[in-house]
Design an enzyme around this catalytic site. Structure first.
Site, PDB file in Angstrom:
ATOM      1  N   ASP A 283      -6.091  -6.094  -6.210  1.00  0.00           N
ATOM      2  CA  ASP A 283      -5.678  -4.986  -7.072  1.00  0.00           C
ATOM      3  C   ASP A 283      -5.651  -5.399  -8.534  1.00  0.00           C
ATOM      4  O   ASP A 283      -5.879  -4.589  -9.425  1.00  0.00           O
ATOM      5  CB  ASP A 283      -4.269  -4.509  -6.684  1.00  0.00           C
ATOM      6  CG  ASP A 283      -4.271  -3.688  -5.417  1.00  0.00           C
ATOM      7  OD1 ASP A 283      -5.355  -3.250  -4.994  1.00  0.00           O
ATOM      8  OD2 ASP A 283      -3.184  -3.482  -4.836  1.00  0.00           O
TER       9      ASP A 283
ATOM     10  N   HIS B  35     -53.881  17.221  -9.039  1.00  0.00           N
ATOM     11  CA  HIS B  35     -53.498  15.817  -8.882  1.00  0.00           C
ATOM     12  C   HIS B  35     -54.741  14.941  -8.718  1.00  0.00           C
ATOM     13  O   HIS B  35     -54.819  13.857  -9.292  1.00  0.00           O
ATOM     14  CB  HIS B  35     -52.588  15.652  -7.649  1.00  0.00           C
ATOM     15  CG  HIS B  35     -51.158  16.017  -7.893  1.00  0.00           C
ATOM     16  ND1 HIS B  35     -50.759  17.265  -8.303  1.00  0.00           N
ATOM     17  CD2 HIS B  35     -50.013  15.285  -7.783  1.00  0.00           C
ATOM     18  CE1 HIS B  35     -49.439  17.291  -8.431  1.00  0.00           C
ATOM     19  NE2 HIS B  35     -48.964  16.101  -8.121  1.00  0.00           N
TER      20      HIS B  35
ATOM     21  N   HIS C 235       2.264   3.018  -3.171  1.00  0.00           N
ATOM     22  CA  HIS C 235       1.376   3.703  -4.122  1.00  0.00           C
ATOM     23  C   HIS C 235       1.693   5.188  -4.224  1.00  0.00           C
ATOM     24  O   HIS C 235       1.671   5.766  -5.312  1.00  0.00           O
ATOM     25  CB  HIS C 235      -0.090   3.535  -3.714  1.00  0.00           C
ATOM     26  CG  HIS C 235      -0.740   2.353  -4.341  1.00  0.00           C
ATOM     27  ND1 HIS C 235      -0.856   2.198  -5.690  1.00  0.00           N
ATOM     28  CD2 HIS C 235      -1.291   1.241  -3.799  1.00  0.00           C
ATOM     29  CE1 HIS C 235      -1.468   1.054  -5.960  1.00  0.00           C
ATOM     30  NE2 HIS C 235      -1.734   0.442  -4.825  1.00  0.00           N
TER      31      HIS C 235
ATOM     32  N   GLU D  98     -10.289   1.878   2.989  1.00  0.00           N
ATOM     33  CA  GLU D  98     -10.499   1.440   1.608  1.00  0.00           C
ATOM     34  C   GLU D  98     -10.255  -0.083   1.517  1.00  0.00           C
ATOM     35  O   GLU D  98     -11.093  -0.820   1.036  1.00  0.00           O
ATOM     36  CB  GLU D  98      -9.530   2.196   0.699  1.00  0.00           C
ATOM     37  CG  GLU D  98      -9.652   1.835  -0.771  1.00  0.00           C
ATOM     38  CD  GLU D  98      -8.494   2.435  -1.585  1.00  0.00           C
ATOM     39  OE1 GLU D  98      -7.505   2.905  -0.977  1.00  0.00           O
ATOM     40  OE2 GLU D  98      -8.574   2.395  -2.830  1.00  0.00           O
ATOM     41  N   HIS D  99      -9.080  -0.530   1.979  1.00  0.00           N
ATOM     42  CA  HIS D  99      -8.748  -1.956   2.008  1.00  0.00           C
ATOM     43  C   HIS D  99      -8.664  -2.410   3.461  1.00  0.00           C
ATOM     44  O   HIS D  99      -8.017  -1.746   4.276  1.00  0.00           O
ATOM     45  CB  HIS D  99      -7.389  -2.217   1.354  1.00  0.00           C
ATOM     46  CG  HIS D  99      -7.274  -1.727  -0.052  1.00  0.00           C
ATOM     47  ND1 HIS D  99      -6.727  -0.499  -0.371  1.00  0.00           N
ATOM     48  CD2 HIS D  99      -7.641  -2.291  -1.232  1.00  0.00           C
ATOM     49  CE1 HIS D  99      -6.759  -0.342  -1.684  1.00  0.00           C
ATOM     50  NE2 HIS D  99      -7.308  -1.409  -2.239  1.00  0.00           N
TER      51      HIS D  99
ATOM     52  N   GLN E 216       0.833  -1.205   0.000  1.00  0.00           N
ATOM     53  CA  GLN E 216       0.000   0.000   0.000  1.00  0.00           C
ATOM     54  C   GLN E 216       0.867   1.254   0.000  1.00  0.00           C
ATOM     55  O   GLN E 216       0.602   2.217  -0.724  1.00  0.00           O
ATOM     56  CB  GLN E 216      -0.911  -0.011   1.233  1.00  0.00           C
ATOM     57  CG  GLN E 216      -1.899   1.129   1.256  1.00  0.00           C
ATOM     58  CD  GLN E 216      -2.781   1.095   0.034  1.00  0.00           C
ATOM     59  OE1 GLN E 216      -3.447   0.122  -0.245  1.00  0.00           O
ATOM     60  NE2 GLN E 216      -2.766   2.161  -0.739  1.00  0.00           N
TER      61      GLN E 216
END
Lengths: 431, 431
Positions: B359, B418, B261, B325-326, B258
């Site tokens: 991934d 209506h 990145h 996220e993960h 991670q």
């Protein structure tokens, strides 16, 4: 009446042009000031706003459980059972939308799952406006209830009074809503976003409103990490496609039921028969006389468009360009044309399917994308109250087999550590 | 190492605090200038931007079909078959997500339907950055392909060269993408939003990118009516929950995959065993030495957090607050804990499920909500490429029966027209 095939591209565009939404810098800054007040001072700010905008003093911000429980006693039997019937139909149709988890072993030893999780805390805004809107409570509250959201907060303003309309309260009760904030406008949206002493903060805010509410939803969703809103909002609109055997009185009634929503409502009629358009215009003038909201409807009709096309197929093409919130089909053989539907929020098929059926009671949702957003946004549905996440469970053999896919791509992307996280588990460099 | 139970609420909040995303007024105004240029001048502006930012002159903006078709000849057999395997798994898992229309007669004569329509034109952005990202093409392109979107435009920058990486092109080819724009950054996003001479405008823009891309997506989606974007974007992040029997080398490898990145990546380890945290920190130092992107990873590790908790159950509570996220679970009996998962984008279960599997190749999607948005946003899934709309078809008898629900609510809401749209069809005032 415009004859579509005699118009230039530029004038076609202008016929279908929606009025610009007034969202100037003044609205933005006024809204931000209210948001900041509520963020800083919480309940105290909400009480001040209620005094200022709604003329309410000594307000209890939250509705008591007692008031919710006893609301039904103040309803006529007809209205009570109408709300119950609408509730039942909305429940039935949205229950069909319950999501199912997905599970697949993509290769042996590699199990992939897609799971649904209800959004934990949701806020539902119901505007005050000129009349109470119990239907708006049902159209959002049923979905929150079916999703099993842990926290559901309903926010709606009171005006000149400290009690909410019993129809609103009874609709909320059916939906199992226990937390009701008597506050409206940008202040209510800020309370849902940030929380106050009395109001829990939520993860997603639903519901329509005026320019300040819409602006507040936009502002808080960009200012609070992890906060979402339902969809962009614009004025309500209807587009009717009618052939020569359609009933002009029905068409006029449907156009007016849209037009009475607000002066910015958009109504469009497309037909391949000029006499239908002419007769509808006569019927409109006649029916207008009987309406209590005639002034609003007349103003909305000023923005209306009547379009003559060569064929019904062409009518669907024009409709797809416009992307109406509501699409009504009054055609001899509707079924033949259903495959042509594109970019509509909710569709009403045949002579006996007026828009008001879907607005209240058929079971479909009345929260729909407007302003051309039906090209990309959905009508409100149960999945809007869920999020999905994925899970993968991989065996050592599964990872070994998958490594021949992972390692070359990691190498191509120059991400060593991605490759290493695999090879270290397999105790050898696989690739 | 923090001991969660010895920290104050304020310091707990600060431990889980994400770094602020730099999105200043300078980025906003620079992005808006680029957007306006592309809106006004189209292709010409894109060519100018390619010169200025990517050092490319004489650029053909669109990739030729010939280049797409021949890309595979430039790939190693390993990489070609890796991309094919990843493609197959992603196709298999996302095919399971194909939506089904819903149909229900809520009461006799009132037929309600929910229908899915593929979003017609979608744009897929794939960032350039330091390496080509074929996985990013697959994770978006497969979904566009499965939805049957009529128009799919891939936009990705070239740098100092006029040709795109063959792995990108081959991934695009597998996904059936025929329209590829060699352009990146805010200019590419503007081209997708407004269209140019060479690029068709789209209804929804997907894909990650740097601050300018993220800002451009926000700006165009608020400026072009009917345009949507996939989800808010933030730096990538992982949270690992490990017990005392977990392998520190595996944990360290996952944290590093991670961290590599980007410098703003977030990595968090939570354990109920302090020795696991200590051993992981030693393993990190050792594994770092071997990485080509060690400098990036080290910078990211500066933002990392190591949290000691009393129980694994408490670890899940902390994870739910953070909303990673993960989420990686390296636990003796993972299955017992799966019901505790909340607010995660994608979950990796057990010792042999590294993040890099998801991934690239397990079949799940790697486009995931970051920055706490996993409390409310979904991992990218096939439904993001569809919209829903509803259809109701009502018989005269159905409308008669439904009128006892519609008319009292319309009266309560003060909407005469209506009610009239119903009663005129039934040739009598029903209520």
């Amino acid at each position: 009446m415009f004859n579509w095939n005699e118009e230039t591209n530029a004038s076609r565009e202008s016929i279908l042009q929606r009025p610009a939404i007034a969202m100037g810098a003044d609205i933005k800054s006024a809204t931000q000031i209210i948001i900041d007040q509520v963020k800083d001072k919480g309940d105290e700010a909400l009480l001040q706003l209620a005094k200022k905008f709604d003329n309410v003093y000594e307000l209890e911000l939250m509705v008591s459980m007692n008031d919710i429980d006893q609301a039904q006693e103040k309803l006529s039997p007809e209205l009570k059972s109408a709300i119950e019937c609408a509730y039942d139909n909305i429940v039935a149709f949205h229950t069909m939308q319950q999501p199912k988890d997905i599970k697949l072993e993509t290769i042996p030893g590699v199990l992939c799952e897609l799971k649904y999780q209800a959004i934990e805390a949701v806020g539902i805004y119901v505007p005050g406006g000129s009349a109470p809107l119990p239907s708006s409570v049902l159209m959002q509250g049923v979905l929150a209830q079916l999703s099993g959201a842990k926290t559901v907060v309903l926010a709606t303003p009171v005006k000149n009074t400290e009690t909410l309309n019993p129809a609103i309260l009874y609709a909320a009760k059916l939906c199992g809503i226990k937390t009701i904030l008597k506050s409206g406008g940008a202040g209510a949206i800020a309370a849902l976003a940030f929380g106050t002493q009395s109001v829990p903060a939520v993860n997603k805010i639903f519901g329509p409103g005026n320019a300040f509410v819409t602006m507040a939803k936009q502002l808080v969703s960009s200012q609070v990490p992890g906060l979402a809103i339902d969809m962009p909002a614009g004025p309500s609109e209807v587009l009717i496609i009618a052939d020569k055997r359609a009933n002009p009185d029905f068409i006029a009634a449907d156009l007016l039921s849209q037009a009475e929503h607000g002066k910015d409502s958009q109504v469009i009629l497309i037909s391949n028969a000029s006499e239908i358009i002419e007769k509808t215009q006569l019927a409109l003038a006649q029916q207008l006389k009987t309406l209590s909201r005639a002034e609003i409807a007349m103003a909305a009709l000023d923005n209306s468009a009547y379009i003559l096309v060569d064929t019904i197929t062409q009518a669907f093409e024009v409709s797809a360009i416009y992307g109406p919130e509501h699409l009504i089909l009054q055609l001899a053989n509707c079924d033949d044309y259903l495959p042509l539907i594109k970019n509509a929020g909710s569709v009403f098929v045949g002579d006996y399917s007026p828009e008001s059926a879907g607005d209240y009671a058929s079971g479909t949702n009345h929260v729909l994308p407007t302003y051309g957003y039906s090209k990309v946004y959905s009508s409100l549905n149960l999945l809007d109250f869920y999020r999905t996440y994925t899970v993968q469970t991989i065996t050592k053999q599964g990872l070994t087999d998958l490594s021949s896919a992972i390692l070359p791509i990691a190498a191509a992307e120059g991400l060593d550590a991605h490759a290493h996280a695999v090879s270290i588990r397999l105790e050898k460099e696989v690739c």
